[in-house]
Design an enzyme around this catalytic site. Structure first.
Site, short mmCIF file in Angstrom:
data_model
loop_
_atom_site.label_atom_id
_atom_site.label_comp_id
_atom_site.label_asym_id
_atom_site.label_seq_id
_atom_site.Cartn_x
_atom_site.Cartn_y
_atom_site.Cartn_z
N LYS A 175 0.59 -1.33 -0.01
CA LYS A 175 0.05 -0.05 -0.02
C LYS A 175 0.77 1.22 0.03
O LYS A 175 1.53 1.84 0.99
CB LYS A 175 -0.98 0.07 1.12
N SER A 229 4.67 7.76 10.31
CA SER A 229 4.65 8.57 11.42
C SER A 229 4.58 7.68 12.44
O SER A 229 4.00 6.43 12.54
CB SER A 229 3.60 9.43 11.18
N GLU A 250 9.04 1.49 11.24
CA GLU A 250 10.30 2.43 11.00
C GLU A 250 9.61 3.49 11.00
O GLU A 250 8.77 4.27 10.10
CB GLU A 250 10.92 2.08 9.74
N CYS A 284 13.35 10.64 7.40
CA CYS A 284 13.36 10.39 9.08
C CYS A 284 14.80 10.23 9.36
O CYS A 284 14.99 10.29 10.74
CB CYS A 284 12.86 9.01 8.92
N GLU A 381 9.61 16.26 15.52
CA GLU A 381 10.18 15.90 14.13
C GLU A 381 9.34 16.99 13.09
O GLU A 381 8.23 16.83 13.13
CB GLU A 381 9.84 14.59 13.73
P1 NAP Z 1 1.41 8.50 7.56
O1 NAP Z 1 0.23 8.98 7.71
O2 NAP Z 1 2.15 7.96 8.75
O3 NAP Z 1 1.63 7.73 6.19
C1 NAP Z 1 2.52 6.83 6.00
C2 NAP Z 1 1.66 5.45 5.36
O4 NAP Z 1 0.78 5.13 6.44
C3 NAP Z 1 1.08 6.16 4.21
O5 NAP Z 1 0.91 5.01 3.19
C4 NAP Z 1 -0.44 6.13 4.56
O6 NAP Z 1 -1.45 6.27 3.74
C5 NAP Z 1 -0.54 4.98 5.87
N1 NAP Z 1 -1.69 5.06 6.67
C6 NAP Z 1 -2.32 6.53 7.25
N2 NAP Z 1 -3.15 6.22 8.21
C7 NAP Z 1 -3.10 4.55 8.11
C8 NAP Z 1 -3.94 3.85 9.21
N3 NAP Z 1 -4.60 4.20 9.96
N4 NAP Z 1 -3.24 2.48 9.06
C9 NAP Z 1 -2.55 2.00 8.34
N5 NAP Z 1 -1.85 2.74 7.49
C10 NAP Z 1 -1.96 4.23 7.34
O7 NAP Z 1 2.49 9.80 7.57
P2 NAP Z 1 1.74 11.16 6.77
O8 NAP Z 1 0.67 11.38 7.61
O9 NAP Z 1 2.00 11.19 5.28
O10 NAP Z 1 2.87 12.47 7.51
C11 NAP Z 1 3.04 12.93 8.54
C12 NAP Z 1 4.24 12.91 9.52
O11 NAP Z 1 4.69 11.56 9.54
C13 NAP Z 1 5.40 13.52 8.72
O12 NAP Z 1 5.27 14.87 8.91
C14 NAP Z 1 6.46 13.03 9.46
O13 NAP Z 1 6.81 13.49 10.60
C15 NAP Z 1 6.12 11.83 9.55
N6 NAP Z 1 6.75 10.84 8.37
C16 NAP Z 1 7.58 9.88 8.56
C17 NAP Z 1 8.15 9.15 7.85
C18 NAP Z 1 9.43 8.35 7.72
O14 NAP Z 1 10.16 7.96 6.74
N7 NAP Z 1 9.48 7.67 8.91
C19 NAP Z 1 7.76 9.23 6.39
C20 NAP Z 1 6.41 9.90 6.26
C21 NAP Z 1 5.91 10.43 7.17
P3 NAP Z 1 -1.96 7.67 3.28
O15 NAP Z 1 -1.10 8.43 2.53
O16 NAP Z 1 -3.22 7.42 2.24
O17 NAP Z 1 -2.69 8.42 4.47
#
Ligand code: NAP
Ligand code: MG
Length: 477
Positions: A175, A229, A250, A284, A381
């Protein structure tokens, strides 16, 4: 423009999914909608998991290691043939500078090469158990694995979950993030064109709330591998607890970059801006807290700021661009909130803080000084092009401040003193650390975090172990 994959990828082909809701994709550099991609629904999760389970039971699980090796090498070759196309797709959907996007497409191919080669070097042990007889362990595939990946490094992170999972004999439902489905879909298409049997890899773009939850709670998904996140990671862990599903997470980071006065600090100052601003800070491993020994603090800051001002921000299609836009209007707004907080709290802006271009979600790389260690900019972060620099006086206080964070993903230490380098490397609470370098990711080495930066490891042989169950077999004499 390359051909855009806009359908779900199920059972070895693009699905007939015209009835689905579609998600518009916006080019972050132009703010223009350029396509719409089908959004999977919970019913599609059922279809994908059933097909993957069938593919696992009916062949992939029992395929000879030699045949699996051959197929994964063919996938790697196919990816290499399409590096330019993959790079263009990545640039369009998330605004990644084209040169970086090309490197990351190549990294994805290298990941498949590594795990193709690993298949025939990965096995169990024989153990001299005390009652005599013969005892050995087996590393067995789990079944269907879900890989949920983010938008910051969409293609390489998809590869570093999918490749070891397949190498270990599992089938995968991938996904991608809603903002970045294109390269994940292309991976499904190219992998099957290279000989992956239908159903072994399914790609389901769709919202995290709908598809993510359905995947994490599906009884036939045996493991969830997630990057994103900390908030969503925590939710996945809670949901997975219900049926004790295996997980690897991660998550975020707030990584330190530590520069001692005896280091080649000029080299550290020149290279450090890209250790936090690369990918426009959406990384990250970003070294967003820089600790500099007080005797060199002023000249270090001056040189760091100079190197920051020299960074090329702009059109990701230009070869020389180093920083593209942020991924979305929402991501930029979130970073700008941190900047407002920094202003209100009296931090000094050594450079940056504004929008450099009228169109696109660009933001100047921003260097903050005098950030209080209780402030949000120091503790949270930011996931954007913002760094805070602070002086330190002694090693003990330094380490206490470095480790005073819920995160522990990555970090750098700069010093010419070997014993100090090793002492500090051991003391920093992080899963990954580099000495006199900013390199965090090596295909061959484990990657992951301490504390709230996650659990389990991607990459290296550690990742492959994480996609297997360990069985012990005892044979009486
Ligand atoms: P996120 O919501 O954690 O998204 C990461 C993945 O998880 C996406 O594929 C997302 O899908 C999916 N996801 C979201 N809600 C979920 C749920 N309830 N169950 C399972 N999967 C789910 O991250 P974001 O909202 O895009 O970014 C927010 C913050 O997260 C950033 O500002 C950053 O601080 C952090 N982040 C960290 C990393 C890293 O490399 N560690 C990467 C991205 C973001 P959708 O896109 O459809 O929501
Ligand atoms: Mg989210």
């Amino acid at each position: 423009m390359p051909t855009l994959p806009t359908h779900l990828f199920l059972n070895g082909r693009y699905a007939d999914d015209l009835a689905r809701r579609r998600t518009p994709l916006i080019n972050p550099a132009t703010e223009a909608v350029f396509t719409e991609v089908a959004a999977a629904e919970p019913a599609d999760v059922e279809t994908a998991v059933s097909a993957a389970q069938k593919a696992w039971e009916s062949g992939w699980r029992d395929l000879s290691p030699g045949k699996r090796t051959e197929i994964l090498f063919n996938v790697a070759r196919k990816l290499r043939e399409h590096i330019e196309e993959l790079a263009q797709l990545e640039m369009l959907q998330i605004g990644k500078p084209i040169a970086d996007a090309r490197d990351e497409a190549g990294l994805g191919a290298r990941v498949f090469e590594f795990y193709a080669g690993a298949i025939t070097k990965f096995g169990g042990q024989t153990l001299p158990v005390s009652r005599g007889g013969f005892d050995f362990t087996l590393r067995q595939s789990m079944g269907v694995v879900a890989a949920i990946v983010p938008w910051n490094f969409p293609f390489p992170i998809a590869c570093w979950k999918v490749a070891p999972a397949l190498a270990a004999g599992n089938c995968v439902v991938l996904k991608p993030a809603s903002l970045s489905p294109l390269t994940a879909l292309k991976l499904g298409e190219l992998a099957h064109a290279a000989g992956l049997p239908p159903g072994v890899l399914q790609v389901l773009p769709g919202s995290g709330a709908a598809v993510g939850d359905a995947l994490v709670t599906h009884p036939r998904i045996r493991k969830v591998s997630f990057t994103g996140s900390t908030e969503v990671g925590r939710r996945i862990m809670e949901l997975a607890a219900r049926d004790l599903k295996r997980i690897s997470l991660e998550l975020g980071g707030k990584s330190p970059n530590i520069v001692f006065a005896d280091a080649d600090w000029q080299r550290a100052a020149d290279s450090s801006p890209m250790s936090v601003f690369a990918n426009t800070g959406q990384d990250c491993c970003a070294r967003s807290r820089v600790f500099v020994e007080r005797s060199i603090f002023e000249p270090f800051v001056e040189r760091f700021v100079q190197a920051t001002r020299a960074l090329k921000v702009g059109d990701p299609a230009q070869e020389e661009t180093q920083l593209g836009p942020l991924v979305s209007a929402g991501q930029r707004a979130s970073v700008e909130e941190y900047l407002t907080d920094a202003r209100q709290r009296g931090s000094r802006f050594a450079c940056g803080g504004s929008r450099p271009l009228p169109k696109g979600w660009f933001l100047e790389p921003t260097v903050l000084l005098d950030v209080d260690k209780k402030d949000r900019c120091w503790r949270e972060e930011i996931f954007g092009p913002v760094v805070a620099l602070t002086p330190f006086d002694d090693e003990a206080t330094l380490l206490q401040e470095v480790n005073d964070s819920p995160y522990g993903l990555s970090g750098s230490v700069w010093t010419q003193n070997l014993s100090r380098a090793l002492r500090v490397a051991r003391a920093v609470e992080s899963g990954v650390l580099s000495i006199n370098s900013h390199s965090s990711v090596h295909v061959e080495a484990p990657f992951g975090g301490f504390k709230q930066s996650g659990l389990g490891r991607d990459l290296g042989m550690a990742a492959m172990e994480g996609y297997t169950e360990l069985k012990n077999v005892y044979v009486a004499e």
